[in-house]
Design a protein around this motif. Structure first.
Motif, mmCIF file in Angstrom:
data_model
loop_
_atom_site.group_PDB
_atom_site.id
_atom_site.type_symbol
_atom_site.label_atom_id
_atom_site.label_comp_id
_atom_site.label_asym_id
_atom_site.label_seq_id
_atom_site.Cartn_x
_atom_site.Cartn_y
_atom_site.Cartn_z
ATOM 1 N N ALA A 253 0.832 -1.207 0.000
ATOM 2 C CA ALA A 253 0.000 0.000 0.000
ATOM 3 C C ALA A 253 0.870 1.261 0.000
ATOM 4 N N LEU A 254 1.937 1.263 0.813
ATOM 5 C CA LEU A 254 2.833 2.423 0.853
ATOM 6 C C LEU A 254 3.553 2.610 -0.482
ATOM 7 N N ALA A 255 3.946 1.503 -1.113
ATOM 8 C CA ALA A 255 4.617 1.589 -2.412
ATOM 9 C C ALA A 255 3.689 2.204 -3.461
ATOM 10 N N LEU A 256 2.441 1.746 -3.474
ATOM 11 C CA LEU A 256 1.469 2.273 -4.434
ATOM 12 C C LEU A 256 1.211 3.759 -4.180
ATOM 13 N N THR A 257 1.069 4.130 -2.913
ATOM 14 C CA THR A 257 0.848 5.530 -2.553
ATOM 15 C C THR A 257 2.020 6.398 -2.996
ATOM 16 N N GLY A 258 3.232 5.934 -2.712
ATOM 17 C CA GLY A 258 4.417 6.708 -3.054
ATOM 18 C C GLY A 258 4.588 6.886 -4.548
ATOM 19 N N ILE A 259 4.414 5.804 -5.312
ATOM 20 C CA ILE A 259 4.613 5.884 -6.770
ATOM 21 C C ILE A 259 3.553 6.766 -7.407
ATOM 22 N N LEU A 260 2.288 6.619 -6.966
ATOM 23 C CA LEU A 260 1.232 7.488 -7.511
ATOM 24 C C LEU A 260 1.498 8.952 -7.149
ATOM 25 N N GLY A 261 1.925 9.197 -5.908
ATOM 26 C CA GLY A 261 2.252 10.557 -5.503
ATOM 27 C C GLY A 261 3.391 11.145 -6.313
ATOM 28 N N TRP A 262 4.399 10.318 -6.604
ATOM 29 C CA TRP A 262 5.536 10.765 -7.422
ATOM 30 C C TRP A 262 5.076 11.142 -8.826
ATOM 31 N N VAL A 263 4.235 10.311 -9.421
ATOM 32 C CA VAL A 263 3.739 10.581 -10.782
ATOM 33 C C VAL A 263 2.922 11.868 -10.808
ATOM 34 N N VAL A 264 2.042 12.025 -9.819
ATOM 35 C CA VAL A 264 1.179 13.217 -9.786
ATOM 36 C C VAL A 264 2.003 14.488 -9.586
ATOM 37 N N THR A 265 2.922 14.483 -8.626
ATOM 38 C CA THR A 265 3.732 15.693 -8.389
ATOM 39 C C THR A 265 4.616 15.996 -9.585
ATOM 40 N N SER A 266 5.125 14.961 -10.240
ATOM 41 C CA SER A 266 5.964 15.178 -11.426
ATOM 42 C C SER A 266 5.166 15.806 -12.558
ATOM 43 N N ALA A 267 3.900 15.381 -12.686
ATOM 44 C CA ALA A 267 3.057 15.893 -13.772
ATOM 45 C C ALA A 267 2.558 17.308 -13.504
ATOM 46 N N THR A 268 2.438 17.686 -12.231
ATOM 47 C CA THR A 268 1.829 18.978 -11.904
ATOM 48 C C THR A 268 2.851 20.070 -11.599
ATOM 49 N N ARG A 269 4.094 19.716 -11.379
ATOM 50 C CA ARG A 269 5.106 20.727 -11.068
ATOM 51 C C ARG A 269 5.822 21.177 -12.323
ATOM 52 N N ALA A 270 6.125 22.458 -12.367
ATOM 53 C CA ALA A 270 6.850 22.997 -13.523
ATOM 54 C C ALA A 270 8.288 22.509 -13.538
ATOM 55 N N GLU A 271 8.842 22.221 -12.371
ATOM 56 C CA GLU A 271 10.249 21.820 -12.293
ATOM 57 C C GLU A 271 10.400 20.524 -11.494
ATOM 58 N N PRO A 272 9.952 19.377 -12.051
ATOM 59 C CA PRO A 272 10.127 18.106 -11.343
ATOM 60 C C PRO A 272 11.608 17.737 -11.291
ATOM 61 N N PHE A 273 11.992 16.970 -10.272
ATOM 62 C CA PHE A 273 13.412 16.656 -10.142
ATOM 63 C C PHE A 273 13.862 15.575 -11.123
ATOM 64 N N VAL A 274 12.911 14.865 -11.713
ATOM 65 C CA VAL A 274 13.235 13.912 -12.771
ATOM 66 C C VAL A 274 12.068 13.906 -13.756
ATOM 67 N N ASN A 275 12.388 13.798 -15.044
ATOM 68 C CA ASN A 275 11.376 13.954 -16.086
ATOM 69 C C ASN A 275 10.722 12.613 -16.427
ATOM 70 N N LEU A 276 9.637 12.295 -15.719
ATOM 71 C CA LEU A 276 8.919 11.045 -15.986
ATOM 72 C C LEU A 276 8.213 11.065 -17.341
ATOM 73 N N GLY A 277 8.086 12.262 -17.921
ATOM 74 C CA GLY A 277 7.455 12.371 -19.235
ATOM 75 C C GLY A 277 8.218 11.639 -20.333
ATOM 76 N N LEU A 278 9.482 11.285 -20.067
ATOM 77 C CA LEU A 278 10.263 10.546 -21.065
ATOM 78 C C LEU A 278 9.659 9.191 -21.374
ATOM 79 N N TYR A 279 8.886 8.661 -20.425
ATOM 80 C CA TYR A 279 8.224 7.380 -20.687
ATOM 81 C C TYR A 279 7.185 7.505 -21.803
ATOM 82 N N GLY A 280 6.829 8.724 -22.134
ATOM 83 C CA GLY A 280 5.895 8.933 -23.234
ATOM 84 C C GLY A 280 6.531 8.804 -24.606
ATOM 85 N N GLN A 281 7.859 8.746 -24.670
ATOM 86 C CA GLN A 281 8.543 8.562 -25.949
ATOM 87 C C GLN A 281 8.644 7.064 -26.243
#
Length: 532
Positions: A253-281
């Motif tokens: 449950a903690l793993a799922l919470t953390g990963i979802l939180g990471w994805v959401v913060t990465s998508a909503t912040r202008a300056e994420p610390f790592v670009n998860l959007g690369l998975y879209g390529q």
């Protein structure tokens, strides 16, 4: 495993524009590779020495699993942080600093006085050593021109494939000759060479502590929570019966919470610390997925074979090392050849060849019996060694194709992180499969081998007579015969379970040839890895 890109500052473009690379630069790249090799090696170097370590620390086998888990958790967390830390302190300072701390914590691991101290020191060792792998990858991409990157990628590929195979081997040799603390003290040799290489090979860079305070700390928190708990879930799940354990359910449950939180913060912040959007390529997605599968194969085969040789064949750690070394030695010769081919042949063809050889070698191991040993395993090991370079080098090329310089660190970190997670998933999957298939085969063999079977009765009579000839009374001899039959059934059930495990790895690797062709056609122009 690499460093995340932080968009907090504009990363430099590739600094090397011509094809000439100075000796200093090559020395720095070589030193980085040595660090990556050392860090990957330390993931599994404790495996063959675990009994000795646990005996010294008065710990059980289940408690001892945390020695490896602590290292893996810390390592997987630091990988996405590496680029941020490298930008804050500069590559040279960060590499020297993290290596120095890695050597300190390695020494403390060797001097650990109880299980708790060992787990803490292993965690700190993983947090400092984990950074060395992504930084080696990043050095290739930032310090070498496109025409030289094939060579750099080839060397990096060797660190990724040789180290998992050599970890148990080297650990077994050192433990047997010098005692288990030596597996940690040996890090001083490559570690000091790395530090000297960084001091001489890289220029000083200014520090930028403002980046540290401006970082996306909410995203970092979620990343650490998600990846750390996921690794604990995978590493400890089998020993705790997975979802029958409240402990495992909580970490899932903690793993799922953390990963979802990471994805959401990465998508909503202008300056994420790592670009998860690369998975879209598409190319990057295909490469990272296949990297995870390759990690399953790399770490899975390195997990199964030593277990088989120790449990079934009764090999010592040194004998196991003599078998496993054949996964490593041929790669030293084949990797330069693959690097040259990568610039003239479609990398999808080369990777398909690699997957065919790698998967085929696992299929060759899917037909072992209780007498299988060095001679019977030699060729499967050689075939595996021939296939792995084709896969590792070409997947790196696919992952880096079309990646902008500002996203290079993110791409590197996500690519290597995914491979490590694949390894953890593979080992968890195989440990569970080994347990369940052994029970399955024991039941099936038990159905065939019973007191009503004439063949079983004949064998029992023969064994009973044999034990009686050694001086046992008839009742004791009969019991000994039954125990012997039971031992044979258990042994054969385990052999069949190991075969199933290798078949599973082989089938998955061969199945990956189809999705591989979803990637674009690619030849590494003049030096693989650039792909621009």
């Amino acid at each position: 495993m690499s460093s995340p890109t932080t968009t907090l500052a504009t990363p430099p473009a590739f600094p090397v524009l011509d094809d000439k690379v100075s000796g200093r630069t090559w020395l720095a790249v070589a030193a980085g590779m040595l660090g990556a090799f050392m860090a990957v090696l330390d993931i599994q170097i404790t495996n063959s020495s675990l009994k000795d370590i646990l005996g010294s620390l008065s710990a059980t086998q289940e408690e001892g699993s945390w020695i490896s888990t602590a290292y893996l958790v810390a390592e997987i967390i630091v990988i996405p942080l590496t680029a941020l830390l490298a930008r804050v302190f500069g590559i040279r300072t960060y590499m020297i600093g993290t290596t120095s701390f890695f050597l300190l914590f390695s020494t403390l691991c060797g001097a650990a006085w109880n299980l708790e101290s060992m787990i803490v020191f292993r965690m700190l060792q993983g947090f400092t050593g984990g950074a060395l792998i992504p930084m080696a990858f990043t050095l290739v991409m930032l310090k070498l021109p496109p025409s030289k990157r094939a060579t750099g990628m080839a060397i990096f590929g060797l660190t990724a494939t040789l180290a998992p195979a050599m970890g148990p081997t080297l650990g077994g040799y050192l433990s047997e000759l010098y005692g288990w603390p030596s597996i940690f003290y040996i890090n001083w040799v490559p570690g000091l060479l790395l530090i000297v290489g960084m001091i001489y090979g890289l220029d000083r860079e200014p520090t930028n502590l403002k980046l540290f305070w401006k970082a996306d700390w909410l995203g970092i928190f979620f990343m650490a929570l998600g990846l750390g708990c996921l690794t604990i879930f995978l590493e400890e799940g089998n020993s705790k019966d997975w979802f029958d354990s409240g402990f495992i359910i909580a970490f899932a449950a903690l793993a799922l919470t953390g990963i979802l939180g990471w994805v959401v913060t990465s998508a909503t912040r202008a300056e994420p610390f790592v670009n998860l959007g690369l998975y879209g390529q598409r190319n990057f997605l295909v490469a990272t997925v296949l990297s995870a599968v390759t990690g399953m194969g790399l770490y899975g085969s390195a997990f199964l074979l030593p277990l088989f040789l120790g449990q079934i064949a009764g090999y010592s750690p040194m004998q196991i090392g003599e078998v496993i070394m054949w996964v490593g030695l041929p790669q030293l010769f084949i990797m330069p050849f693959v690097a040259k081919l990568s610039s003239v042949v479609d990398n999808r063809i080369l990777c398909s060849i690699g997957l065919l050889l790698f998967g085929g070698s696992c299929m060759m191991n899917a037909y072992m019996d209780a007498s299988t040993g060095y001679d019977q395993l030699l060729w499967s090991q050689v075939v595996r060694a021939l296939g792995q370079p084709f896969v590792m080098l070409t997947l790196s090329n696919f992952a880096m194709k079309g990646i902008a310089p500002k996203d290079m660190a993110s791409a590197s970190s996500l690519f290597n992180m995914t491979r490590n997670l694949g390894g953890s998933i593979g080992i968890a999957l195989l440990a569970t499969a080994l347990s369940t298939r052994e029970h399955f085969h024991s039941q099936r063999l038990g159905e065939a081998i019973n007191s009503f079977s004439s063949a079983t009765q004949l064998r029992l009579d023969q064994l009973t007579s044999s034990f009686m000839a050694k001086g046992f009374d008839p009742v004791t001899a009969g019991n000994q015969a039954l125990q012997a039959i039971d031992g044979i059934v258990r042994r054969e059930a385990y052999v069949m379970a190991y075969n199933d495990g290798f078949f599973l790895i082989g089938a998955i690797l061969l199945g990956c040839i189809v999705p591989l062709w979803l990637a674009d056609k690619l030849k590494a122009p003049g030096g693989g890895g650039g792909g621009h």
